[in-house]
Design a protein around this motif. Structure first.
Motif, PDB file in Angstrom:
ATOM      1  N   ALA A 176       0.818  -1.207   0.000  1.00 20.27           N
ATOM      2  CA  ALA A 176       0.000   0.000   0.000  1.00 20.27           C
ATOM      3  C   ALA A 176       0.853   1.258   0.000  1.00 20.27           C
ATOM      4  O   ALA A 176       1.800   1.377   0.784  1.00 20.27           O
ATOM      5  CB  ALA A 176      -0.928   0.002   1.216  1.00 20.27           C
ATOM      6  N   HIS A 177       0.478   2.170  -0.867  1.00 19.22           N
ATOM      7  CA  HIS A 177       1.148   3.462  -0.961  1.00 19.22           C
ATOM      8  C   HIS A 177       0.565   4.385   0.100  1.00 19.22           C
ATOM      9  O   HIS A 177      -0.653   4.524   0.199  1.00 19.22           O
ATOM     10  CB  HIS A 177       0.926   4.038  -2.360  1.00 19.22           C
ATOM     11  N   ALA A 178       1.432   4.996   0.901  1.00 21.34           N
ATOM     12  CA  ALA A 178       0.987   5.847   2.001  1.00 21.34           C
ATOM     13  C   ALA A 178       1.820   7.129   2.036  1.00 21.34           C
ATOM     14  O   ALA A 178       2.674   7.301   2.906  1.00 21.34           O
ATOM     15  CB  ALA A 178       1.089   5.089   3.324  1.00 21.34           C
ATOM     16  N   PRO A 205       0.029  11.384   6.111  1.00 18.74           N
ATOM     17  CA  PRO A 205      -0.364  10.824   7.415  1.00 18.74           C
ATOM     18  C   PRO A 205      -1.708  10.077   7.352  1.00 18.74           C
ATOM     19  O   PRO A 205      -1.858   9.036   7.993  1.00 18.74           O
ATOM     20  CB  PRO A 205      -0.443  12.057   8.315  1.00 18.74           C
ATOM     21  N   ASN A 206      -2.667  10.588   6.601  1.00 22.48           N
ATOM     22  CA  ASN A 206      -3.961   9.915   6.528  1.00 22.48           C
ATOM     23  C   ASN A 206      -3.887   8.587   5.788  1.00 22.48           C
ATOM     24  O   ASN A 206      -4.501   7.609   6.205  1.00 22.48           O
ATOM     25  CB  ASN A 206      -5.013  10.820   5.879  1.00 22.48           C
ATOM     26  N   THR A 207      -3.138   8.529   4.696  1.00 24.61           N
ATOM     27  CA  THR A 207      -3.038   7.254   3.982  1.00 24.61           C
ATOM     28  C   THR A 207      -2.203   6.255   4.782  1.00 24.61           C
ATOM     29  O   THR A 207      -2.428   5.048   4.683  1.00 24.61           O
ATOM     30  CB  THR A 207      -2.477   7.437   2.556  1.00 24.61           C
ATOM     31  N   LEU A 208      -1.278   6.743   5.579  1.00 25.67           N
ATOM     32  CA  LEU A 208      -0.538   5.857   6.480  1.00 25.67           C
ATOM     33  C   LEU A 208      -1.490   5.259   7.512  1.00 25.67           C
ATOM     34  O   LEU A 208      -1.406   4.071   7.833  1.00 25.67           O
ATOM     35  CB  LEU A 208       0.604   6.603   7.165  1.00 25.67           C
ATOM     36  N   LYS A 209      -2.438   6.045   8.003  1.00 26.56           N
ATOM     37  CA  LYS A 209      -3.443   5.524   8.940  1.00 26.56           C
ATOM     38  C   LYS A 209      -4.262   4.409   8.297  1.00 26.56           C
ATOM     39  O   LYS A 209      -4.608   3.423   8.960  1.00 26.56           O
ATOM     40  CB  LYS A 209      -4.372   6.646   9.409  1.00 26.56           C
ATOM     41  N   LEU A 210      -4.566   4.547   7.016  1.00 23.80           N
ATOM     42  CA  LEU A 210      -5.337   3.508   6.328  1.00 23.80           C
ATOM     43  C   LEU A 210      -4.527   2.224   6.201  1.00 23.80           C
ATOM     44  O   LEU A 210      -5.045   1.130   6.447  1.00 23.80           O
ATOM     45  CB  LEU A 210      -5.794   3.992   4.949  1.00 23.80           C
ATOM     46  N   ARG A 211      -3.261   2.360   5.831  1.00 31.77           N
ATOM     47  CA  ARG A 211      -2.412   1.172   5.725  1.00 31.77           C
ATOM     48  C   ARG A 211      -2.246   0.501   7.085  1.00 31.77           C
ATOM     49  O   ARG A 211      -2.316  -0.732   7.198  1.00 31.77           O
ATOM     50  CB  ARG A 211      -1.051   1.538   5.131  1.00 31.77           C
ATOM     51  N   GLU A 212      -2.041   1.300   8.120  1.00 32.26           N
ATOM     52  CA  GLU A 212      -1.911   0.743   9.474  1.00 32.26           C
ATOM     53  C   GLU A 212      -3.206   0.079   9.924  1.00 32.26           C
ATOM     54  O   GLU A 212      -3.185  -0.956  10.592  1.00 32.26           O
ATOM     55  CB  GLU A 212      -1.498   1.841  10.452  1.00 32.26           C
ATOM     56  N   THR A 271       2.830  -9.357   6.128  1.00 36.90           N
ATOM     57  CA  THR A 271       3.952  -8.529   5.695  1.00 36.90           C
ATOM     58  C   THR A 271       3.377  -7.277   5.059  1.00 36.90           C
ATOM     59  O   THR A 271       2.500  -7.371   4.205  1.00 36.90           O
ATOM     60  CB  THR A 271       4.827  -9.269   4.665  1.00 36.90           C
ATOM     61  N   VAL A 272       3.866  -6.122   5.484  1.00 37.27           N
ATOM     62  CA  VAL A 272       3.401  -4.842   4.949  1.00 37.27           C
ATOM     63  C   VAL A 272       4.579  -4.151   4.279  1.00 37.27           C
ATOM     64  O   VAL A 272       5.628  -3.963   4.905  1.00 37.27           O
ATOM     65  CB  VAL A 272       2.832  -3.948   6.069  1.00 37.27           C
ATOM     66  N   LEU A 273       4.386  -3.798   3.020  1.00 34.14           N
ATOM     67  CA  LEU A 273       5.444  -3.143   2.264  1.00 34.14           C
ATOM     68  C   LEU A 273       4.899  -1.973   1.463  1.00 34.14           C
ATOM     69  O   LEU A 273       3.759  -2.029   0.975  1.00 34.14           O
ATOM     70  CB  LEU A 273       6.102  -4.126   1.289  1.00 34.14           C
ATOM     71  N   ALA A 274       5.716  -0.956   1.308  1.00 38.34           N
ATOM     72  CA  ALA A 274       5.412   0.105   0.357  1.00 38.34           C
ATOM     73  C   ALA A 274       5.618  -0.461  -1.046  1.00 38.34           C
ATOM     74  O   ALA A 274       6.428  -1.377  -1.232  1.00 38.34           O
ATOM     75  CB  ALA A 274       6.333   1.300   0.608  1.00 38.34           C
ATOM     76  N   PRO A 275       4.914   0.058  -2.036  1.00 36.17           N
ATOM     77  CA  PRO A 275       5.055  -0.506  -3.387  1.00 36.17           C
ATOM     78  C   PRO A 275       6.475  -0.518  -3.931  1.00 36.17           C
ATOM     79  O   PRO A 275       6.863  -1.472  -4.612  1.00 36.17           O
ATOM     80  CB  PRO A 275       4.147   0.398  -4.236  1.00 36.17           C
ATOM     81  N   PHE A 276       7.269   0.510  -3.638  1.00 35.85           N
ATOM     82  CA  PHE A 276       8.645   0.522  -4.138  1.00 35.85           C
ATOM     83  C   PHE A 276       9.520  -0.528  -3.453  1.00 35.85           C
ATOM     84  O   PHE A 276      10.571  -0.899  -3.968  1.00 35.85           O
ATOM     85  CB  PHE A 276       9.282   1.906  -3.975  1.00 35.85           C
ATOM     86  N   ASP A 277       9.093  -1.022  -2.295  1.00 37.09           N
ATOM     87  CA  ASP A 277       9.852  -2.037  -1.565  1.00 37.09           C
ATOM     88  C   ASP A 277       9.376  -3.460  -1.855  1.00 37.09           C
ATOM     89  O   ASP A 277      10.003  -4.421  -1.409  1.00 37.09           O
ATOM     90  CB  ASP A 277       9.750  -1.780  -0.056  1.00 37.09           C
ATOM     91  N   ALA A 278       8.268  -3.582  -2.555  1.00 34.96           N
ATOM     92  CA  ALA A 278       7.696  -4.898  -2.864  1.00 34.96           C
ATOM     93  C   ALA A 278       8.002  -5.268  -4.310  1.00 34.96           C
ATOM     94  O   ALA A 278       8.150  -4.397  -5.167  1.00 34.96           O
ATOM     95  CB  ALA A 278       6.186  -4.867  -2.645  1.00 34.96           C
ATOM     96  N   ILE A 290      -3.379  -7.691  -0.278  1.00 36.72           N
ATOM     97  CA  ILE A 290      -4.227  -6.503  -0.207  1.00 36.72           C
ATOM     98  C   ILE A 290      -3.425  -5.351  -0.791  1.00 36.72           C
ATOM     99  O   ILE A 290      -2.277  -5.128  -0.400  1.00 36.72           O
ATOM    100  CB  ILE A 290      -4.637  -6.168   1.239  1.00 36.72           C
ATOM    101  N   LEU A 291      -4.023  -4.638  -1.712  1.00 42.45           N
ATOM    102  CA  LEU A 291      -3.398  -3.493  -2.349  1.00 42.45           C
ATOM    103  C   LEU A 291      -4.048  -2.213  -1.827  1.00 42.45           C
ATOM    104  O   LEU A 291      -5.266  -2.186  -1.600  1.00 42.45           O
ATOM    105  CB  LEU A 291      -3.572  -3.560  -3.862  1.00 42.45           C
ATOM    106  N   GLY A 292      -3.263  -1.177  -1.656  1.00 46.86           N
ATOM    107  CA  GLY A 292      -3.796   0.113  -1.254  1.00 46.86           C
ATOM    108  C   GLY A 292      -3.142   1.212  -2.071  1.00 46.86           C
ATOM    109  O   GLY A 292      -1.933   1.175  -2.307  1.00 46.86           O
ATOM    110  N   THR A 293      -3.948   2.162  -2.514  1.00 52.24           N
ATOM    111  CA  THR A 293      -3.401   3.238  -3.337  1.00 52.24           C
ATOM    112  C   THR A 293      -4.201   4.514  -3.176  1.00 52.24           C
ATOM    113  O   THR A 293      -5.361   4.485  -2.765  1.00 52.24           O
ATOM    114  CB  THR A 293      -3.371   2.842  -4.835  1.00 52.24           C
TER     115      THR A 293
END
Length: 156
Positions: A11-13, A16-23, A40-47, A59-62
């Motif tokens: 998930a891209h975060a 602060p608000n999108t980070l709350k969604l990923r969390e 496992t939780v990763l940012a898209p550039f790390d996955a 689960i994808l988040g964007t």
């Protein structure tokens, strides 16, 4: 004892608000009643494809960016598509979109790519539209819990 299952959240975060969604999605997936799922939780550039190939569901988040998915999630798909194409057919997935507008273009793009991959959507898309509301966090938590609990129960 059953084998542990692996849930990947990509998930891209960028805020602060999108980070709350990923969390929130992660919190739901790590609910105390879910016993046999590793998250496992990763940012898209790390996955990358190695992470997708190692998971049992994703689960994808964007964010919605100019009517499309984030460049970070697009980059993840660009790097993962062909290495995963023949090896992840039927992969259970779900996704959420943080859309300042309507999320239509973002939804269409994710559906197009995941249809090409032949992944299996296990939950209706969660599109968090308009101004930020705390309700979005609850919805993302439920999404994470649903997918992880389904994995845990052997339903997906």
């Amino acid at each position: 004892m059953s084998a542990r299952r692996k849930l990947l959240i990509v998930a891209h975060a960028p805020s602060p608000n999108t980070l709350k969604l990923r969390e929130a999605a992660e919190q739901g997936a790590r609910h105390e009643d879910i016993e046999n799922v590793d998250v496992t939780v990763l940012a898209p550039f790390d996955a990358g494809p190695e992470n997708v190939l190692a998971c049992d569901a994703i689960i994808l988040g964007t964010t919605e960016n100019l009517g499309y998915m984030s460049g970070a999630l697009k980059d993840f798909f660009d790097r993962s598509y062909y290495p995963c194409l023949e090896k992840t057919q039927g992969l259970p997935f779900a996704y959420y979109i943080r859309a300042g507008h309507d999320g239509t273009g973002t939804h269409r793009a994710i559906e197009s790519i995941t249809t090409g991959l032949r992944w299996k959507r296990v939950q209706d898309p969660l599109i968090c539209r308009g101004g930020y509301r705390i309700e979005f966090e609850h919805q993302c938590r439920e999404l994470g819990m649903y997918v992880a609990a389904s994995l845990d129960a052997g339903l997906i």
